[in-house]
Design a protein around this motif. Structure first.
Motif, PDB file in Angstrom:
ATOM      1  N   HIS A  77      -6.411   2.466  -6.506  1.00 16.03           N
ATOM      2  CA  HIS A  77      -5.310   3.399  -6.709  1.00 16.03           C
ATOM      3  C   HIS A  77      -5.797   4.836  -6.493  1.00 16.03           C
ATOM      4  O   HIS A  77      -6.988   5.128  -6.616  1.00 16.03           O
TER       5      HIS A  77
ATOM      6  N   VAL B  19       6.266   6.182  -3.500  1.00 15.95           N
ATOM      7  CA  VAL B  19       5.859   6.316  -4.901  1.00 15.95           C
ATOM      8  C   VAL B  19       7.125   6.479  -5.743  1.00 15.95           C
ATOM      9  O   VAL B  19       7.686   7.571  -5.828  1.00 15.95           O
TER      10      VAL B  19
ATOM     11  N   MET C 105      -0.524   5.987  -7.078  1.00  9.29           N
ATOM     12  CA  MET C 105      -0.094   5.101  -5.981  1.00  9.29           C
ATOM     13  C   MET C 105      -1.216   4.163  -5.606  1.00  9.29           C
ATOM     14  O   MET C 105      -2.393   4.441  -5.874  1.00  9.29           O
TER      15      MET C 105
ATOM     16  N   ALA D  65      -0.570   3.028  -0.022  1.00  8.01           N
ATOM     17  CA  ALA D  65       0.438   4.091  -0.090  1.00  8.01           C
ATOM     18  C   ALA D  65      -0.229   5.457   0.016  1.00  8.01           C
ATOM     19  O   ALA D  65       0.276   6.358   0.698  1.00  8.01           O
TER      20      ALA D  65
END
Length: 176
Positions: free
Chosen positions: A162, A77, A100, A104
């Protein structure tokens, strides 16, 4: 971004109950495996030193676990700020609202479960202590229940693109 869900690992009572239940699975499996190793004579003999090593390793693993989260945040990140906080019943890594991608986020959540558990198991096993390896791996995996549940929520919500780190857990988001 559209908010799909808030995962409040610290305040949601039903999630905390699930976390306790999930944490019991590796504990039970580990205890059974250690008992089998002892019964079969395939492991070191338990002793006061063995118990002391079990406790000492279990206590030192917590900072290592949080450092792995921090390293994953920093690697995955860009520009995030990371700090550590002691909370009512845990220590947590906080990335202060870092946003992120789904992949991730899964890596950040699950990296300590994988890396720290493997390091513990391999280190203890290579020291000739297979029962200690299994016990430590089970204890650590048990302590990762919150991370595992948050990762499961990310995976369950297929429209999540996300994830935002929050003071209470994570927010699942969808890119418009």
């Amino acid at each position: 971004m559209t908010e799909l869900a808030k995962i409040d690992i610290l305040g949601e009572k039903s999630l905390q109950r699930r976390m306790v239940h999930v944490s019991l699975v590796p504990l039970a499996a580990g205890a059974a495996a250690v008992a089998l190793l002892f019964a079969a004579g395939a492991a070191e003999r338990p002793s006061l030193a063995w118990l002391a090593a079990l406790v000492a390793l279990a206590l030192t693993v917590l900072p290592a676990h949080e450092l792995v989260h921090a390293a994953a945040f920093k690697l995955l990140v860009a520009g995030c700020r990371v700090s550590f906080e002691a909370r009512s019943w845990c220590v947590a890594t906080n990335a202060h609202g870092a946003l992120m991608g789904r992949g991730a986020a899964l890596a950040v959540l699950l990296s300590p479960l994988v890396l720290v558990t493997l390091a513990l198991a391999c280190g203890c096993a290579s020291a000739g202590c297979p029962a200690l390896a299994v016990a430590e791996a089970a204890l650590h995996a048990s302590g990762c229940a919150g991370d595992a549940l948050m990762a499961a929520e990310v995976l369950r919500e297929r429209s999540c693109t996300h994830v935002r780190d929050t003071d209470y857990g994570i927010d699942l988001l969808k890119e418009e």
